[in-house]
Motif scaffolding. Structure first.
Motif, PDB file in Angstrom:
ATOM      1  N   THR A  35       9.021  31.688  60.092  1.00  0.00           N
ATOM      2  CA  THR A  35       8.571  31.437  58.721  1.00  0.00           C
ATOM      3  C   THR A  35       8.890  32.617  57.798  1.00  0.00           C
ATOM      4  O   THR A  35       8.765  32.502  56.586  1.00  0.00           O
ATOM      5  CB  THR A  35       7.044  31.180  58.678  1.00  0.00           C
ATOM      6  OG1 THR A  35       6.364  32.361  59.160  1.00  0.00           O
ATOM      7  CG2 THR A  35       6.658  29.999  59.552  1.00  0.00           C
ATOM      8  N   ASP A  36       9.276  33.744  58.377  1.00  0.00           N
ATOM      9  CA  ASP A  36       9.498  34.957  57.575  1.00  0.00           C
ATOM     10  C   ASP A  36      10.960  35.239  57.277  1.00  0.00           C
ATOM     11  O   ASP A  36      11.279  36.140  56.497  1.00  0.00           O
ATOM     12  CB  ASP A  36       8.945  36.186  58.320  1.00  0.00           C
ATOM     13  CG  ASP A  36       7.492  36.019  58.688  1.00  0.00           C
ATOM     14  OD1 ASP A  36       6.696  35.715  57.783  1.00  0.00           O
ATOM     15  OD2 ASP A  36       7.156  36.160  59.886  1.00  0.00           O
ATOM     16  N   VAL A  37      11.863  34.566  57.962  1.00  0.00           N
ATOM     17  CA  VAL A  37      13.278  34.911  57.820  1.00  0.00           C
ATOM     18  C   VAL A  37      14.009  33.814  57.055  1.00  0.00           C
ATOM     19  O   VAL A  37      13.540  32.670  57.013  1.00  0.00           O
ATOM     20  CB  VAL A  37      13.953  35.121  59.206  1.00  0.00           C
ATOM     21  CG1 VAL A  37      13.299  36.276  59.938  1.00  0.00           C
ATOM     22  CG2 VAL A  37      13.906  33.856  60.035  1.00  0.00           C
ATOM     23  N   PRO A  38      15.158  34.140  56.445  1.00  0.00           N
ATOM     24  CA  PRO A  38      15.914  33.112  55.707  1.00  0.00           C
ATOM     25  C   PRO A  38      16.192  31.898  56.595  1.00  0.00           C
ATOM     26  O   PRO A  38      16.385  32.036  57.802  1.00  0.00           O
ATOM     27  CB  PRO A  38      17.209  33.826  55.332  1.00  0.00           C
ATOM     28  CG  PRO A  38      16.854  35.274  55.314  1.00  0.00           C
ATOM     29  CD  PRO A  38      15.823  35.445  56.380  1.00  0.00           C
ATOM     30  N   SER A  39      16.208  30.735  55.975  1.00  0.00           N
ATOM     31  CA  SER A  39      16.312  29.514  56.775  1.00  0.00           C
ATOM     32  C   SER A  39      17.741  28.977  56.874  1.00  0.00           C
ATOM     33  O   SER A  39      17.964  27.918  57.440  1.00  0.00           O
ATOM     34  CB  SER A  39      15.411  28.436  56.172  1.00  0.00           C
ATOM     35  OG  SER A  39      15.819  28.180  54.844  1.00  0.00           O
ATOM     36  N   HIS A  40      18.714  29.709  56.326  1.00  0.00           N
ATOM     37  CA  HIS A  40      20.101  29.227  56.369  1.00  0.00           C
ATOM     38  C   HIS A  40      20.573  29.091  57.806  1.00  0.00           C
ATOM     39  O   HIS A  40      20.369  29.988  58.610  1.00  0.00           O
ATOM     40  CB  HIS A  40      21.035  30.216  55.657  1.00  0.00           C
ATOM     41  CG  HIS A  40      20.521  30.656  54.335  1.00  0.00           C
ATOM     42  ND1 HIS A  40      20.604  29.877  53.206  1.00  0.00           N
ATOM     43  CD2 HIS A  40      19.888  31.786  53.959  1.00  0.00           C
ATOM     44  CE1 HIS A  40      20.052  30.513  52.190  1.00  0.00           C
ATOM     45  NE2 HIS A  40      19.597  31.667  52.624  1.00  0.00           N
ATOM     46  N   ARG A  41      21.253  27.980  58.073  1.00  0.00           N
ATOM     47  CA  ARG A  41      21.859  27.838  59.405  1.00  0.00           C
ATOM     48  C   ARG A  41      23.270  28.397  59.390  1.00  0.00           C
ATOM     49  O   ARG A  41      23.974  28.363  58.389  1.00  0.00           O
ATOM     50  CB  ARG A  41      21.855  26.382  59.858  1.00  0.00           C
ATOM     51  CG  ARG A  41      20.464  25.924  60.222  1.00  0.00           C
ATOM     52  CD  ARG A  41      20.391  24.842  61.271  1.00  0.00           C
ATOM     53  NE  ARG A  41      18.985  24.540  61.503  1.00  0.00           N
ATOM     54  CZ  ARG A  41      18.264  25.064  62.491  1.00  0.00           C
ATOM     55  NH1 ARG A  41      18.835  25.871  63.367  1.00  0.00           N
ATOM     56  NH2 ARG A  41      16.987  24.773  62.627  1.00  0.00           N
ATOM     57  N   VAL A  75       7.754  25.931  68.349  1.00  0.00           N
ATOM     58  CA  VAL A  75       6.808  27.005  68.060  1.00  0.00           C
ATOM     59  C   VAL A  75       5.812  26.488  67.026  1.00  0.00           C
ATOM     60  O   VAL A  75       6.181  26.211  65.880  1.00  0.00           O
ATOM     61  CB  VAL A  75       7.549  28.250  67.527  1.00  0.00           C
ATOM     62  CG1 VAL A  75       6.558  29.337  67.126  1.00  0.00           C
ATOM     63  CG2 VAL A  75       8.523  28.761  68.579  1.00  0.00           C
ATOM     64  N   LYS A  76       4.557  26.325  67.479  1.00  0.00           N
ATOM     65  CA  LYS A  76       3.542  25.797  66.542  1.00  0.00           C
ATOM     66  C   LYS A  76       3.009  26.911  65.655  1.00  0.00           C
ATOM     67  O   LYS A  76       2.904  26.765  64.460  1.00  0.00           O
ATOM     68  CB  LYS A  76       2.408  25.131  67.323  1.00  0.00           C
ATOM     69  CG  LYS A  76       2.900  23.870  68.012  1.00  0.00           C
ATOM     70  CD  LYS A  76       1.851  22.884  68.497  1.00  0.00           C
ATOM     71  CE  LYS A  76       0.618  23.442  69.120  1.00  0.00           C
ATOM     72  NZ  LYS A  76      -0.018  22.520  70.078  1.00  0.00           N
ATOM     73  N   LYS A  77       2.671  28.022  66.295  1.00  0.00           N
ATOM     74  CA  LYS A  77       2.167  29.146  65.493  1.00  0.00           C
ATOM     75  C   LYS A  77       2.377  30.465  66.232  1.00  0.00           C
ATOM     76  O   LYS A  77       2.238  30.537  67.451  1.00  0.00           O
ATOM     77  CB  LYS A  77       0.674  28.942  65.209  1.00  0.00           C
ATOM     78  CG  LYS A  77       0.063  30.057  64.371  1.00  0.00           C
ATOM     79  CD  LYS A  77      -1.011  29.547  63.414  1.00  0.00           C
ATOM     80  CE  LYS A  77      -1.566  30.681  62.537  1.00  0.00           C
ATOM     81  NZ  LYS A  77      -0.604  31.235  61.585  1.00  0.00           N
ATOM     82  N   VAL A  78       2.722  31.470  65.472  1.00  0.00           N
ATOM     83  CA  VAL A  78       2.858  32.814  66.036  1.00  0.00           C
ATOM     84  C   VAL A  78       1.717  33.665  65.464  1.00  0.00           C
ATOM     85  O   VAL A  78       1.628  33.844  64.245  1.00  0.00           O
ATOM     86  CB  VAL A  78       4.216  33.437  65.681  1.00  0.00           C
ATOM     87  CG1 VAL A  78       4.327  34.847  66.260  1.00  0.00           C
ATOM     88  CG2 VAL A  78       5.359  32.563  66.202  1.00  0.00           C
ATOM     89  N   HIS A  79       0.846  34.132  66.340  1.00  0.00           N
ATOM     90  CA  HIS A  79      -0.274  34.981  65.893  1.00  0.00           C
ATOM     91  C   HIS A  79       0.179  36.434  65.935  1.00  0.00           C
ATOM     92  O   HIS A  79       0.366  37.011  66.990  1.00  0.00           O
ATOM     93  CB  HIS A  79      -1.492  34.759  66.797  1.00  0.00           C
ATOM     94  CG  HIS A  79      -1.993  33.349  66.748  1.00  0.00           C
ATOM     95  ND1 HIS A  79      -2.915  32.917  65.813  1.00  0.00           N
ATOM     96  CD2 HIS A  79      -1.679  32.249  67.491  1.00  0.00           C
ATOM     97  CE1 HIS A  79      -3.164  31.632  65.994  1.00  0.00           C
ATOM     98  NE2 HIS A  79      -2.424  31.192  67.010  1.00  0.00           N
ATOM     99  N   LYS A  80       0.351  37.010  64.729  1.00  0.00           N
ATOM    100  CA  LYS A  80       0.967  38.334  64.629  1.00  0.00           C
ATOM    101  C   LYS A  80      -0.041  39.423  64.282  1.00  0.00           C
ATOM    102  O   LYS A  80       0.285  40.607  64.317  1.00  0.00           O
ATOM    103  CB  LYS A  80       2.030  38.295  63.513  1.00  0.00           C
ATOM    104  CG  LYS A  80       3.124  37.271  63.750  1.00  0.00           C
ATOM    105  CD  LYS A  80       4.119  37.231  62.616  1.00  0.00           C
ATOM    106  CE  LYS A  80       3.601  36.373  61.483  1.00  0.00           C
ATOM    107  NZ  LYS A  80       4.637  36.014  60.501  1.00  0.00           N
ATOM    108  N   ALA A 105      10.025  35.709  68.062  1.00  0.00           N
ATOM    109  CA  ALA A 105       9.485  36.655  67.080  1.00  0.00           C
ATOM    110  C   ALA A 105      10.176  38.002  67.236  1.00  0.00           C
ATOM    111  O   ALA A 105      10.813  38.264  68.266  1.00  0.00           O
ATOM    112  CB  ALA A 105       7.983  36.802  67.257  1.00  0.00           C
ATOM    113  N   LEU A 106      10.033  38.808  66.208  1.00  0.00           N
ATOM    114  CA  LEU A 106      10.720  40.100  66.172  1.00  0.00           C
ATOM    115  C   LEU A 106       9.729  41.168  65.730  1.00  0.00           C
ATOM    116  O   LEU A 106       8.912  40.925  64.841  1.00  0.00           O
ATOM    117  CB  LEU A 106      11.883  39.965  65.194  1.00  0.00           C
ATOM    118  CG  LEU A 106      12.702  41.129  64.673  1.00  0.00           C
ATOM    119  CD1 LEU A 106      14.014  40.596  64.120  1.00  0.00           C
ATOM    120  CD2 LEU A 106      11.991  41.920  63.598  1.00  0.00           C
TER     121      LEU A 106
END
Lengths: 155, 772
Positions: free
Chosen positions: B73-79, B52-57, B110-111
């Motif tokens: 890019t908006d959600v926690p990055s923990h795996r 995913v290069k970019k999400v236009h929201k 996206a959500l």
């Protein structure tokens, strides 16, 4: 738009959107027994009656219910009591998610066919899927119910 | 074991929730969603593999009623892993809530959370995503040589060494040996080498995945979810969001089935992340299509079996070589593969020389997960089919070849972690099943022996199987049982009743010890705030693991009640008599009602007991399954005429529920054998993603399934019980394939046996012999 219909014997007026399914309207009216299982009219879980006929409420446009009488599990609990008792005895409820739709189909069948054969029963109920039970216990419960009704008739 | 030895267990007791669930009471997750909950919908990848290069929201955000639009890019990055399993475990931390990579068609990108579903739908359509489309890995049989790497991320976490090699898409490799397979196989006069394929079947529980979340009065992130793993979910949500477990609470209401699917999280984090970020209640409910395509399925397997045997049918050497498709994420995959060997090889108990090799690979397909049977099902199809082939080759009756090979009580099973078999009535199961299906009349060794009409032939087949009862030395649970004011008992459990009836059978067990009616036990669960810890409902564990904890707690509580009654009545404990209603001795009497009243009003300790149980062993239940089919040689259609299952689950705790568990398991097994075809498009999209395409057996597709029980007594089990949930799904596939072979001589080694496949096999065989 406004939908005016009879729900479980009570006159109702409900604001709906024209593309809404009857299922969605019924849940909004508090009939939580009516559930969606597949979204594609395959599983029978959302079965209710319109003017006494079993239909799939997920694919029944709500506006078509205008002026009609809709019955859900909430409206037939007394009539369903014996069947539920036999189903419970057999353990045929398991997860229970498909039970109300199944019961609506069985009660519709028994109103339509007085003394159905095994083949007739299987054909009539084939649209009601159940993943838990493998259907046999449901069948045993219906047979018990028919026997009880027959006995009551003979008394 | 006489019928009247028990008063509450070993009977057909209706489920405690029967009338509420059948009557349509609002007791499932979707019935209780707060009115102001935001609707959460997901935008899913159309590509099997892409970055995913970019999400236009921006446009989506403009829709009235939209509260948030999130991407990776908006959600926690923990795996983390979606898999519910005791920890530390071996499930890789290979997921993010939303990821930079989309790894299968349907992976969320996206959500949207909005005030209404309409607004959320509108917003979804306005999101534009720039993808860098990558070459997907679609064939699991060549995944380890594919140049594409499904998991290229640098923060992938293996919890422990499971033989992974991510560069080659290998999640896990495994090998274990007993004795010297190579030498033993070489010395065998009969050698078979066969390969089988099983499909990525859908669990297809009727209630799809759904969760709503809100902040409770203490500000805790609270999830109400349709789950099998209430406590594991609390831990996994806290890990994924990076917040303490103390800040997360999970509640399980009634659940509309799971069959293992809900042993992995589905909707939990999508609702939770919205509530976590916005403070608003949120509801995420997957459609059937999302549940089929974007949660988890049975793992597809290729299994190669090498079997060496004596001329009398005794199997001496056995090698199970399994290749498993994890799909895009590794939930349960490294555990599932082990069962394909460890729960099949022991049934050839004389094969002291055995080997198990396994490899689990990532591909860009729908993730696998837990599904009833958990690898044993796939292994059973392969090993039992090979044993049936051996019977054909040696002109031996398949039932007799089993009797030569099945394990014996008192002996260690080296391929089953060395555990000693303490209960088994498999020989009786086979004998009873033979009688039920009239085996001796119906079984003729040569195909085409039983014509039943124009171009129609009948045949019979059978198979045996075993499973476990919980996971040895891994899964733990606690239960609390207390005597309440009013003279009733409350049983607090963390085990998740998902329709299987564990609330009921655990109440039966407590009632048996407390000598009361089952209705006197109120069962409550599951809320991580109030329930004792339980690993959850999976691995055939509730009857055995939680059952043992329940009986321990009930015995302890009864002891405390004796002590309290002795003290109150001033009668020595040994002289007291308890009949379930009251304690009496030396002419004095104290009712349970009075004891409960005094317990809450007067005593310095409340009459309650908490007990835990973790098992050093996992006693296997057994099943012998039989099938009769009729095959039409002009169409290839297989008609299933009869399905018989005889089960050894130790003492049957609830006769009705166990019976229906067995019938339902056999029905699912028959679906896997004959109907449930799985298809991927060339682009890697699962096209069998609805009940329109994925054929679940209806009541027209199944014969009356006939079940019987041959009880054994498991000394380590509650009242002698073992598990029942999973073992019953395993035998239909090999038994039905054997019946097809017995009818018309063709062997189907890739499931399911559709009419087309059988017809083509018949056509291929025609070249070799006269046309029938």
């Amino acid at each position: 738009m406004t939908l005016t219909f009879t729900l479980n014997g009570r006159k109702m007026s409900q604001e709906i959107s024209p593309d809404e399914s009857l299922l969605s309207v019924l849940r909004r009216c508090g009939c939580y027994s009516v559930r969606s299982g597949c979204d594609t009219s395959n599983c029978g879980i959302c079965t209710v009656w319109v003017d006494g006929h079993a239909i799939l409420s997920c694919s029944y446009p709500a506006p078509r219910a205008e002026g009609r009488s809709v019955t859900t599990m909430e409206g037939v609990r007394d009539e369903a009591q014996d069947l539920m008792t036999f189903l419970a005895e057999e353990g045929a409820d398991q997860c229970g998610f498909c039970s109300p739709g199944f019961i609506m189909s069985v009660l519709a069948m028994l109103r339509e066919l007085k003394d159905p054969t095994v083949d007739e029963m299987e054909q009539y109920l084939s649209g009601n899927l159940c993943r838990c039970t493998g259907y046999n216990s449901q069948h045993r419960a219906i047979v018990k119910l028919l026997e009880k009704r027959r006995d009551e008739h003979h008394v | 074991m006489s019928e009247n030895r028990f008063r509450a267990v070993n009977r057909a007791v209706p489920k405690t929730d029967a009338f509420s669930i059948m009557g349509g009471a609002p007791v499932y997750t979707g019935d209780m969603v707060p009115r102001d909950a935001l609707t959460v919908l997901l935008l899913r990848s159309p590509h099997a593999f892409a970055r995913v290069k970019k999400v236009h929201k921006d446009k989506a955000m403009l829709v009235s009623g939209v509260v948030c639009v999130l991407d990776h890019t908006d959600v926690p990055s923990h795996r983390y892993s979606n898999a519910g399993a005791s920890y530390p475990g071996n499930n890789p931390f290979d997921r993010r809530i939303l990821d930079e990579y989309a790894r299968y068609v349907g992976d969320p990108v996206a959500l949207v959370a909005a005030e209404t579903e309409e607004a959320a739908r509108k917003a979804l359509k306005l999101i534009r995503v720039e993808y860098e489309v990558l070459q997907p890995v679609l064939d699991y049989e060549t995944a380890d040589t594919d140049p594409s790497v499904v998991h290229p991320e640098d923060n992938f976490v293996f919890q422990c060494d499971i033989g992974g090699d991510l560069e080659h898409n290998v999640l896990s490799t495994i090998q274990s040996d007993g004795g010297d397979f190579d030498a033993a196989y070489a010395a065998c006069p009969i050698q078979l080498d066969e390969t089988y394929h099983t499909m990525a079947n859908q669990q297809a529980m009727m209630e799809t995945f759904r969760t709503y979340s809100y902040l409770d009065q203490a500000g805790r992130l609270t999830l109400v979810s349709s789950t099998q793993i209430t406590f594991h979910a609390r831990r996994l949500v806290s890990q994924a969001l990076g917040i303490p477990q103390a800040k997360v609470r999970v509640i399980k209401p009634r659940v509309g089935g799971g069959f293992g699917a809900k042993q992995s999280m589905g909707t939990e984090l999508f609702a939770a992340v919205v509530t976590h970020l916005t403070g608003r209640p949120a509801y995420c409910c997957f459609t059937r299509q999302e549940t089929c395509q974007c949660t988890n399925t049975r793992h597809a397997f290729r299994i190669r079996v090498r079997m060496g045997a004596d001329l009398d049918g005794t199997v001496r050497a056995l090698w199970v070589d399994s290749l498993e498709n994890a799909g895009a994420y590794g939930e349960h995959a490294a555990n599932v593969i082990g069962l394909s060997a460890h729960k099949t090889i022991p049934l050839c108990a004389k094969a002291e020389d055995w080997r198990f090799t396994g490899k689990v690979v990532y591909t860009n397909t729908t993730p696998g997960g837990a599904y009833r049977g958990f690898g044993a099902t796939q292994g059973c199809f392969a090993v039992e089919s090979t044993l049936n082939k051996l019977a054909v080759k040696l002109h031996l009756d398949p039932t007799l070849i089993r009797l030569k090979n099945i394990p014996e009580v008192g002996k260690p099973m080296s391929a089953y972690y060395g555990e000693v078999l303490q209960s088994c009535s498999l020989d009786r199961c086979i004998a009873t099943g033979k009688k039920m299906i009239s085996w001796d009349e119906k079984y003729a060794p040569a195909p085409f022996s039983k014509p039943s009409g124009p171009h129609r032939y009948r045949g019979v087949g059978m198979a045996v199987s075993m499973q476990g009862s919980g996971i040895t030395a891994t899964d733990n649970c606690s239960v609390t049982l207390r005597l309440d004011d009013g003279g009733f008992y409350t049983l607090l459990i963390g085990a998740s009743d998902i329709g299987t009836g564990c609330d009921t059978i655990l109440a039966q067990m407590a009632a048996e010890i407390l000598q009361c009616d089952t209705e006197k036990i109120t069962v409550s669960g599951v809320d991580t705030s109030y329930s004792p810890y339980d690993k959850g409902s999976y691995a055939s564990s509730t009857t055995y693991i939680t059952g043992n904890a329940t009986t321990k707690a009930a015995k302890e509580l009864l002891g405390k009640m004796y002590d309290a009654a002795a003290e109150t009545l001033k009668v020595p404990r040994e002289e007291l008599f308890f009949d379930g209603e009251s304690f009496s001795g030396r002419g004095a009497r104290l009712t349970v009602f009075e004891l409960g009243r005094d317990s809450v009003n007067r005593f310095q300790t409340w009459l309650s007991a908490t007990a835990s149980f973790s098992s050093p062993t996992s006693p296997p239940p057994f099943v012998a399954g039989f099938a009769e089919v009729e095959v039409d040689t002009q169409t290839g259609e297989v008609k299933l005429l009869d399905l018989v299952g005889v089960v050894d689950c130790g003492t049957v705790i609830n006769k009705a529920l166990a019976h229906v568990q067995a019938e339902g398991g056999f029905a699912q097994g028959a679906g896997m054998a004959l109907y449930e075809q799985v298809h991927l498009t060339e682009e890697g999209k699962l096209s069998t993603n609805s009940f329109m395409q994925y054929k679940l057996p209806s009541r027209l597709d199944l014969p009356p399934i006939r079940i019987a029980f041959e009880e054994s007594y498991e000394p380590t089990g509650p009242f002698g019980a073992k598990s029942i949930g999973e073992v019953v799904i395993n035998t239909p596939s090999p038994a039905i394939m054997a019946a097809i072979q017995n009818a018309v001589g063709v062997t189907i080694q890739t499931l399911p046996a559709t009419a087309e496949k059988v017809f083509m096999a018949l056509r291929a065989a025609e070249g070799q012999k006269e046309i029938r």
